[in-house]
Scaffold this motif. Structure first.
Motif, PDB file in Angstrom:
ATOM      1  N   LEU A  88     -58.110 -79.747  -7.977  1.00  0.00           N
ATOM      2  CA  LEU A  88     -58.316 -80.690  -6.873  1.00  0.00           C
ATOM      3  C   LEU A  88     -59.803 -80.800  -6.536  1.00  0.00           C
ATOM      4  N   ARG A  89     -60.477 -79.678  -6.500  1.00  0.00           N
ATOM      5  CA  ARG A  89     -61.906 -79.687  -6.157  1.00  0.00           C
ATOM      6  C   ARG A  89     -62.726 -80.391  -7.238  1.00  0.00           C
ATOM      7  N   ARG A  90     -62.333 -80.199  -8.492  1.00  0.00           N
ATOM      8  CA  ARG A  90     -63.046 -80.902  -9.571  1.00  0.00           C
ATOM      9  C   ARG A  90     -62.903 -82.416  -9.411  1.00  0.00           C
ATOM     10  N   GLY A  91     -61.705 -82.850  -9.034  1.00  0.00           N
ATOM     11  CA  GLY A  91     -61.489 -84.281  -8.831  1.00  0.00           C
ATOM     12  C   GLY A  91     -62.328 -84.825  -7.681  1.00  0.00           C
ATOM     13  N   ILE A  92     -62.452 -84.058  -6.606  1.00  0.00           N
ATOM     14  CA  ILE A  92     -63.268 -84.483  -5.462  1.00  0.00           C
ATOM     15  C   ILE A  92     -64.735 -84.556  -5.852  1.00  0.00           C
ATOM     16  N   LEU A  93     -65.207 -83.559  -6.579  1.00  0.00           N
ATOM     17  CA  LEU A  93     -66.604 -83.561  -7.020  1.00  0.00           C
ATOM     18  C   LEU A  93     -66.876 -84.736  -7.961  1.00  0.00           C
ATOM     19  N   ASP A  94     -65.906 -85.034  -8.809  1.00  0.00           N
ATOM     20  CA  ASP A  94     -66.023 -86.177  -9.723  1.00  0.00           C
ATOM     21  C   ASP A  94     -66.239 -87.463  -8.925  1.00  0.00           C
ATOM     22  N   LEU A  95     -65.441 -87.658  -7.876  1.00  0.00           N
ATOM     23  CA  LEU A  95     -65.565 -88.850  -7.035  1.00  0.00           C
ATOM     24  C   LEU A  95     -66.897 -88.880  -6.285  1.00  0.00           C
ATOM     25  N   LEU A  96     -67.299 -87.746  -5.771  1.00  0.00           N
ATOM     26  CA  LEU A  96     -68.564 -87.695  -5.030  1.00  0.00           C
ATOM     27  C   LEU A  96     -69.748 -88.036  -5.929  1.00  0.00           C
ATOM     28  N   SER A  98     -69.787 -90.024  -8.316  1.00  0.00           N
ATOM     29  CA  SER A  98     -69.808 -91.451  -8.642  1.00  0.00           C
ATOM     30  C   SER A  98     -70.625 -92.250  -7.630  1.00  0.00           C
ATOM     31  N   ASP A  99     -70.915 -91.635  -6.505  1.00  0.00           N
ATOM     32  CA  ASP A  99     -71.697 -92.295  -5.454  1.00  0.00           C
ATOM     33  C   ASP A  99     -73.039 -91.610  -5.246  1.00  0.00           C
ATOM     34  N   HIS A 100     -73.445 -90.801  -6.209  1.00  0.00           N
ATOM     35  CA  HIS A 100     -74.634 -89.963  -6.017  1.00  0.00           C
ATOM     36  C   HIS A 100     -75.571 -90.114  -7.209  1.00  0.00           C
ATOM     37  N   ALA A 101     -76.836 -90.423  -6.918  1.00  0.00           N
ATOM     38  CA  ALA A 101     -77.838 -90.520  -7.988  1.00  0.00           C
ATOM     39  C   ALA A 101     -78.218 -89.116  -8.439  1.00  0.00           C
ATOM     40  N   ALA A 102     -77.794 -88.754  -9.647  1.00  0.00           N
ATOM     41  CA  ALA A 102     -77.999 -87.390 -10.137  1.00  0.00           C
ATOM     42  C   ALA A 102     -79.349 -87.267 -10.838  1.00  0.00           C
ATOM     43  N   ASP A 103     -80.425 -87.232 -10.052  1.00  0.00           N
ATOM     44  CA  ASP A 103     -81.756 -87.086 -10.645  1.00  0.00           C
ATOM     45  C   ASP A 103     -82.326 -85.723 -10.276  1.00  0.00           C
ATOM     46  N   TRP A 129     -66.098 -91.812 -13.309  1.00  0.00           N
ATOM     47  CA  TRP A 129     -65.976 -93.119 -12.681  1.00  0.00           C
ATOM     48  C   TRP A 129     -67.273 -93.896 -12.853  1.00  0.00           C
ATOM     49  N   PRO A 130     -67.209 -95.204 -12.716  1.00  0.00           N
ATOM     50  CA  PRO A 130     -68.467 -95.972 -12.739  1.00  0.00           C
ATOM     51  C   PRO A 130     -69.373 -95.510 -11.603  1.00  0.00           C
ATOM     52  N   ASN A 131     -70.621 -95.158 -11.943  1.00  0.00           N
ATOM     53  CA  ASN A 131     -71.557 -94.658 -10.924  1.00  0.00           C
ATOM     54  C   ASN A 131     -72.247 -95.828 -10.245  1.00  0.00           C
ATOM     55  N   ARG A 132     -71.959 -95.981  -8.951  1.00  0.00           N
ATOM     56  CA  ARG A 132     -72.522 -97.108  -8.209  1.00  0.00           C
ATOM     57  C   ARG A 132     -73.886 -96.782  -7.605  1.00  0.00           C
ATOM     58  N   ALA A 133     -74.284 -95.510  -7.654  1.00  0.00           N
ATOM     59  CA  ALA A 133     -75.532 -95.118  -7.005  1.00  0.00           C
ATOM     60  C   ALA A 133     -76.730 -95.514  -7.852  1.00  0.00           C
ATOM     61  N   ARG A 148     -86.238 -90.025   3.024  1.00  0.00           N
ATOM     62  CA  ARG A 148     -84.828 -90.254   2.732  1.00  0.00           C
ATOM     63  C   ARG A 148     -84.650 -91.000   1.407  1.00  0.00           C
ATOM     64  N   ASP A 149     -83.613 -90.627   0.710  1.00  0.00           N
ATOM     65  CA  ASP A 149     -83.193 -91.307  -0.508  1.00  0.00           C
ATOM     66  C   ASP A 149     -81.684 -91.457  -0.397  1.00  0.00           C
ATOM     67  N   MET A 150     -81.244 -92.572   0.165  1.00  0.00           N
ATOM     68  CA  MET A 150     -79.836 -92.728   0.506  1.00  0.00           C
ATOM     69  C   MET A 150     -78.947 -92.898  -0.727  1.00  0.00           C
ATOM     70  N   SER A 151     -79.550 -93.021  -1.905  1.00  0.00           N
ATOM     71  CA  SER A 151     -78.731 -93.043  -3.115  1.00  0.00           C
ATOM     72  C   SER A 151     -78.114 -91.671  -3.373  1.00  0.00           C
ATOM     73  N   LYS A 152     -78.613 -90.641  -2.692  1.00  0.00           N
ATOM     74  CA  LYS A 152     -78.065 -89.294  -2.851  1.00  0.00           C
ATOM     75  C   LYS A 152     -77.103 -88.923  -1.726  1.00  0.00           C
ATOM     76  N   CYS A 153     -76.900 -89.851  -0.795  1.00  0.00           N
ATOM     77  CA  CYS A 153     -76.016 -89.585   0.339  1.00  0.00           C
ATOM     78  C   CYS A 153     -74.557 -89.574  -0.119  1.00  0.00           C
ATOM     79  N   ILE A 154     -73.802 -88.548   0.301  1.00  0.00           N
ATOM     80  CA  ILE A 154     -72.387 -88.455  -0.067  1.00  0.00           C
ATOM     81  C   ILE A 154     -71.484 -88.737   1.144  1.00  0.00           C
ATOM     82  N   SER A 155     -72.055 -89.288   2.208  1.00  0.00           N
ATOM     83  CA  SER A 155     -71.302 -89.686   3.406  1.00  0.00           C
ATOM     84  C   SER A 155     -70.503 -88.538   4.000  1.00  0.00           C
TER      85      SER A 155
END
Length: 681
Positions: A88-96, A98-103, A129-133, A148-155
């Motif tokens: 379950l945690r892996r799935g949540i991290l996967d989703l997070l 997808s919205d996070h710029a991994a630089d 998932w398609p990465n929208r960040a 701030r770099d809001m592309s790294k925000c996970i809400s």
């Protein structure tokens, strides 16, 4: 202290552990040394269960539950690390992701980012998932402290919640809908319009690199810095700081959660006000005045000149022709050795410091009332008060972390707040009653409160009979101070004063906070005594959540007094004109000591102006900025035969000196400070 009735037994990962009733599963696991992953959780905040990374299995429930919002119950069986939970945690991290710029290669939070850590631990290399960040260059705009770099925000919402729940600035909110929901203002808004206080609390709680300290970006990675715990050198709260240094320079300041009264919270000064430590304007070599100009000199020459000049004045005019000023910014150890230097070295009790100008009335007034001029309880005890009266203290500005505690007591614990202040300060927005008195009318307001308390039978008669003296005299004085008379003097409406008196008089645990708004008056001692009288009249002293609490202005204002940097007492407030105390200190220091109290800082300046004081040594004080009547101070200092100033900068006072000695900042020395609550750190 917890008793057995406060505890429940649960089974955690196959072993029996005891947890406190009312605790969450996450808190119980933390106490038992079992870590549960979390991204939206900060112990300073109310848990929300938003990120779901803390999901655990609880026997008897359908599906996994979030540990941060699930309370323990007796007999509960919890599993925190089953294969199903990990998936379950892996799935949540996967989703997070997808919205996070991994630089991570260029991110300042690399090494401290919680998302990075958990992705590593759970083997989530990239999102499926398609990465929208879209990575954004770190933004700062016109914000001087927060990047701030809001592309790294996970809400996760932690920045929004800490700004609301802890700081009460309400500067950050949500904007947008659905997939476009994100953190909004003040980011990108004009600094002239934002309610942001630049405290950096949002940065302190951000689990990723979305928010960062602008002063630290690009300076060092986490693993490159040395961490040193110390104490903030600004106000008297005594917040714990952690300095991150690289190549002997401070690159970041933060505060660990769970340590000291500030519990990870800092104000803008504590978090970002450290650039002066590395200022190019710092004094690095002694200066000696030659031909009217201060020029650099070697230490041996400067020290020899100071010894020669002060020694000559002592020989020709006696030791009392020399005066010394200690410092509320210096350590206890420095203040101790400085007053010892004045008394045992020079032979004078002419030693004082700036507390004379801010809290002398506290020392005098509370010494009369209680025997000691300091807070009567700890900062943490404020949490236990059900009614808080603040007078003469703009707490959120002058002592910000205590101010946060007051607001939290009101908003989260339902405490009642009475504010007596001419100005509409931040605390008035949270007050149940605000009494805007005319400046200088504090005694009238306090007497009016006591009149109503006596008139309506709200006084604690048992406490008064057992623990006070002089009650009949007080009763006679306040008998004439009806609310209507108090209104004539103070401008406070009589009905409002009655309401405030009833609120405080009926308090189960009432506490009073005051500061220099009532001490720096010609009636300062009377103001302090009136505050003490109000506390004693209602029995609000000597119990948890009750007391009288003067807030010290500078970081070691309390310690400088404790160490004897006052003209009438040695360390520990032993009077210099007491024969037994003088003999004790003479034996300890192996020196003959003067028996008469010395001059106060005001008297010193007057005596310098008349020529009775001919030499002065000032350590870490700037009377040209802090003392009243600067013109008089300037004339007095210029009239001296010899002036030596020791400081970190060439201050307004130092420019008048014959010798200037460089000093060091709090970040460059060992020692202790004593906070406003008398905590030695």
């Amino acid at each position: 202290m917890k008793t057995k009735t406060d505890l429940v037994e649960i089974t955690l990962n196959g072993r029996a552990v005891e947890a406190s009733a009312g605790e969450t599963v996450m808190e119980a696991a933390d106490s038992a040394g079992v870590e549960i992953p979390r991204l939206c959780h900060d112990p300073r905040l109310k848990p929300t269960g938003a990120c779901r990374l803390c999901l655990v299995e609880v026997e008897g429930t359908d599906g996994a539950v979030p540990a941060c919002v699930t309370e323990v119950v007796y007999g509960m069986t919890v599993e925190t690390d089953t294969p199903e939970v990990r998936e379950l945690r892996r799935g949540i991290l996967d989703l997070l992701l997808s919205d996070h710029a991994a630089d991570c290669l260029t991110c300042s939070s690399c090494g401290t980012c919680s998302l990075q850590r958990y992705a590593y631990e759970y083997g989530v290399h990239e999102t499926s998932w398609p990465n929208r960040a879209v990575h954004q260059v770190t933004e700062q705009g016109d914000d001087p402290f927060i990047a701030r770099d809001m592309s790294k925000c996970i809400s996760c919402g932690r920045c929004v919640r800490i700004c609301d729940e802890v700081e009460a600035a309400f500067a950050i909110g949500w904007q947008g809908k659905g997939f476009d929901t994100g953190v909004g203002a003040p980011f990108g808004s004009s600094l002239k319009k934002t309610p942001c206080e630049f405290c950096g609390q949002c940065v302190s709680t951000c689990p990723t690199g979305a928010l960062d300290d602008a002063l630290s970006v690009g300076k060092a990675r986490e693993w490159e810095t040395e961490k040193t715990m110390t104490t903030c050198a600004y106000c008297g709260v005594g917040c714990a700081l952690r300095l991150h240094t690289k190549d002997n320079r401070i690159v970041r300041v933060d505060a660990p959660v769970g340590v000291n009264n500030n519990n990870g919270n800092l104000c803008v000064k504590g978090r970002y006000g450290y650039s002066y430590v590395h200022s190019p304007d710092r004094l690095t070599k002694p200066l000696i005045k030659k031909d009217g100009r201060l020029v650099e000199a070697e230490w041996d020459e400067a020290i020899a000149l100071v010894a020669e000049k002060l020694g000559g004045i002592k020989e020709q005019n006696g030791p009392d022709a020399i005066a010394t000023l200690a410092s509320a910014k210096c350590t206890n150890e420095e203040n101790y050795i400085f007053q010892k230097f004045a008394r045992a070295g020079i032979g004078t009790n002419n030693v004082d410091h700036c507390a004379r100008l801010c809290h002398a009335s506290t020392v005098a007034g509370l010494a009369i009332a209680f025997g000691s001029g300091a807070m009567t309880h700890s900062i943490k005890d404020l949490e236990d008060a059900d009614t808080i009266l603040v007078i003469g203290s703009n707490t959120t500005e002058a002592h910000p972390i205590i101010g946060l505690g007051l607001i939290q007591a009101v908003r989260q614990k339902g405490a009642k707040l009475i504010v007596i202040d001419p100005r509409g300060i931040k605390l008035t927005k949270f007050a149940d009653i605000w009494l805007p008195q005319q400046p200088g009318s504090d005694v009238a307001v306090l007497n009016g409160l006591m009149h109503v308390i006596l008139e309506e039978g709200l006084a604690d008669e048992a406490f008064i009979a057992e623990r006070t003296e002089g009650f009949e005299e007080l009763k006679a004085v306040v008998a004439d101070f009806t609310p209507e008379k108090a209104e004539e003097i103070s401008g406070v409406p009589a009905d409002d004063l009655r309401e405030a008196a009833r609120l405080f008089g009926r308090a189960v645990r009432g506490t009073i906070i005051y500061s220099m708004g009532i001490t720096q008056h010609t009636t300062g001692v009377d103001n302090v005594l009136s505050v003490a009288n109000l506390a004693m009249l209602t029995g609000n002293i000597g119990r948890a959540g009750t007391g009288v609490n003067p807030l010290r202005g500078q970081n070691n204002g309390q310690g400088a007094c404790d160490m004897g940097s006052l003209p009438n007492v040695y360390c520990g407030y032993q009077k210099v004109d007491d024969a037994a105390s003088r003999e004790k200190m003479s034996n300890a220091w192996d020196a003959e000591l003067p028996g008469e109290p010395g001059l106060t800082i005001v008297e010193i300046m007057n005596a310098a102006g008349t020529g009775d004081i001919k030499g002065m040594y000032i350590m870490g004080e700037n009377p040209m900025l802090s003392d009243p009547d600067v013109g008089h101070v300037e004339e007095a200092l210029e009239n001296l035969d010899f002036l030596v100033v020791q400081d970190i900068f060439l201050t307004e006072t130092a420019t008048l000196a014959d010798v200037v000695l460089p000093s060091v900042t709090f970040a460059e020395r060992d020692g202790t400070f004593t906070s406003t609550e008398r905590r030695v750190q």
